[in-house]
Design an enzyme around this catalytic site. Sequence first.
Site, PDB file in Angstrom:
ATOM      1  N   GLU A 433      68.425  21.793  64.732  1.00 20.90           N
ATOM      2  CA  GLU A 433      68.706  23.189  64.490  1.00 20.90           C
ATOM      3  C   GLU A 433      68.871  23.474  63.020  1.00 20.90           C
ATOM      4  O   GLU A 433      69.600  24.196  62.782  1.00 20.90           O
ATOM      5  CB  GLU A 433      69.848  23.823  65.548  1.00 20.90           C
ATOM      6  CG  GLU A 433      69.740  23.457  66.864  1.00 20.90           C
ATOM      7  CD  GLU A 433      70.685  24.214  67.809  1.00 20.90           C
ATOM      8  OE1 GLU A 433      71.754  24.938  67.103  1.00 20.90           O
ATOM      9  OE2 GLU A 433      70.724  24.374  68.913  1.00 20.90           O
ATOM     10  N   GLU A 510      68.193  19.378  73.732  1.00 20.07           N
ATOM     11  CA  GLU A 510      69.489  19.855  74.007  1.00 20.07           C
ATOM     12  C   GLU A 510      69.327  21.064  75.026  1.00 20.07           C
ATOM     13  O   GLU A 510      68.614  21.776  74.830  1.00 20.07           O
ATOM     14  CB  GLU A 510      70.140  20.350  72.560  1.00 20.07           C
ATOM     15  CG  GLU A 510      71.709  20.299  72.934  1.00 20.07           C
ATOM     16  CD  GLU A 510      72.185  20.805  71.366  1.00 20.07           C
ATOM     17  OE1 GLU A 510      71.874  20.244  70.358  1.00 20.07           O
ATOM     18  OE2 GLU A 510      73.206  21.770  71.065  1.00 20.07           O
TER      19      GLU A 510
END
Length: 817
Positions: A433, A510
């Site tokens: 991220e 994820e």
Amino acid sequence: MIQYFKNIQLKEAIFCFILLCFFSACEEEREMNEGEGRIVQNFNADWNFQLGEHPEAKNDTIDLADWRKLDVPHDWSIEGEFSEEHPTKPEGGALPAGIGWYRKTFEVPESWNNRNVFISFDGVYRNSEIWINGKYLGKRPFGYISFQYELTPYLKFGESNAIAVKVDNSAQPNSRWYTGSGIYRNVHLVAKSNVHIDHWGTSVSTPFVSKDSAKVSFKVTIKNNLDSLKKIQLKNVVVDQSGKTIASEEVNLQLSATDSINVGQNFTISNPKLWSTESPYLYSIETSIYQDRKLLDNVKTPLGIRKFHFDSEKGFFLNGKHTKIKGVCLHHDNGALGAAINVYALERKLKLLKKMGTNAIRMAHNPPSPEMLELSDKMGFIVQDEAFDVWKKGKIKEDYQTIWDKWYEKDLKAMLYRDRNHPSVMMWSIGNEIREQFDSTGVHITKELVAIVKSVDTTRPVTSALTENIPEKNFVWQSGALDLLGFNYKHEAYEDLPNRFPNQKFISSESVSGLMTRGSYDMPSGERRNWPPAHGEDFDGNDDYTVSAYDQVSAYWGSTHEETWKTVKKLDHMAGMFVWTGFDYLGEPIPYPYPARSSYFGMIDLAGFPKDVYYMYQSEWTYKDVLHIFPHWNWKKGETIDVWAYYNNADEVELFLNGRSLGIKSKIGDDLHVAWSVEYEPGNLKAISRKDGEVVLEKTIETAEEPAQIELKPDKNEMKSDKNDLVFVTVNILDKAGVLAPKANNLVKFEVSGGGKIVGVDNGYQASLESFKAKQRKAFNGKCLVIIQSNGKKELVKLTARSEGLNSTSINIQIKD
Ligand code: GAL
């Protein structure tokens, strides 16, 4: 066939000759004399430790009288008291960090004085600075990386030497999530001949794999640290799991003074046993170098013969077989043991995951311990190895962005060189991220990082865990450098990914972030809820910091477990998923404020007790028969209770309350559970699963009476006396008939005698402020855990558990050599 490669960097500096000698397979094996080879000593024992600033530890004049004696791996944070005031904050586990010093004195034999001696640290959190005999060796800021220093010039051979290590974890917060503090992974002293195999100096790959034969490509870097020319022999032997030699190659080499060479050897293995997640067969390559038949140096490289690829339409293939990646993200802590590495603790975690049907692990968000990868090789997990959680742009104040410019290349390469031989590793992730997704700097950083990876290893795809799934807005993607696109969360968009990113390969890097507390059912099922973004808001109306263990609450950016798995299961282009997370971990207790201090996202709680959703995955991810019903059966008379069942290998489940049928249910369409709404009455609730009318499994849960006794269930009955081995003892609070009391919170006190000591206690409750290092623990929802470690004495271990008003109980654990 033998190939030789010259180390390009060194070539610029030094010119050398390499003389080649080929030995055909039929040539007679020559006897090599036994030399000592490489000496690797475990360097974990007998350190002195003191919290705070102690620069005097560098000097021999230091008075260590009030320093603590301990063995590493050691994590001083986990020993501390919880407090909201600690700068780590609840996000970092609400435990202390700060500065600590370690010092150790050690003898180096006289006979080593013509060797090169190194100290290697698998991980020190963080900012380690190291002195040997008062001389500064260097600083390594990144706390998750392995590194080594050469000690040779500073050592006193045949005498006592002293090493001092400063660890500075005071700048906070510096990592997401709990980090631990100290020398928390293993340390080794390595004494090599001055002609030796380089650090992480071998690399193996399997460029061709079929059922009938496999090609193995092997390279080794050899260094001559002498200022004279050296003639050596190199021998590589491929050994199977039973120790049998199945291929070998020898070659004579000549190394110029102070030179380094890369040598390649290829092997062909007939009828190879392939490495797979079900059958992780491991060969190894034993590399030895000799001078005049005397062994100079030797190392062992793991070899798993497997091939894999990602396909943009069909997902992932292992050895030609379509395989859905059924993975979990794991953060690095070991619950009550903190960050301190222990191979038995890791093994327990991985066994629980394997039993659930997990075939893959994403090491989130930083390089794991070497033992984690060794176990992944041995136990058969597909690994996504991840370097960074941030690049130049940080997420929290003191994280890696503060050292990025100076260290990213060294740290990334250290991970790649260290981990490139693990057959389990099948993806390199350059970041999670990453903020640079959202601006144009992402393009060149991604290109550069991918180029670094490819300079070390071209056999695995490079990925990054992305959040932005709109191509124009994602600059990491726009670099065009990624081989595999990982997307975090937003499962609703997975179906459309091939349209947005044509011809790309995808994985859900994820997902989920479901919130649950093991054994708590404080909210009726069926109410699908997202945790609202406002921090600290108590979303289920209770103030006891628990979340219902029905699969219905998730972070607002996530989904229920069932939602994402249903999506990934049906979409072939999704190679698989990594659920956030396999286990609860210390830190990130959102949405709850302090005293919550560990996460709610695990399928298994921090103590290692499965939550109910564990069995949903087990019913989907394994072929074994599964039937799990919940919740417990202690309610108020007349209350309406939702009863759920996870099952597989059956057409239907029938539920009975006190012998009365409550009806037969079957999963319809893509359902992953069945449910009944039941008016509660005490007694027993029985479920029977059937296939074609035949009973597959039966499960009963019963109403418990008052807590009356303690049950101790060790995960094994014997342990090694190596001061390392662990036994995890589950403590159940039962009524007099032996039924688990599902709300019991009795305080249990432990005593241990003989060859064991208590090294941790826990109960999996995310908001407990009891110490992990105490000799007592309150049960939580009927259970707690005590962890016993061998203390070196070869005496029978006796563990006794007492609790006021309950019958006490004891168990014995045998000690073996
Ligand atoms: C993700 C992040 C993880 C963790 C998770 C919790 O966005 O990558 O580190 O914070 O959310 O849901």
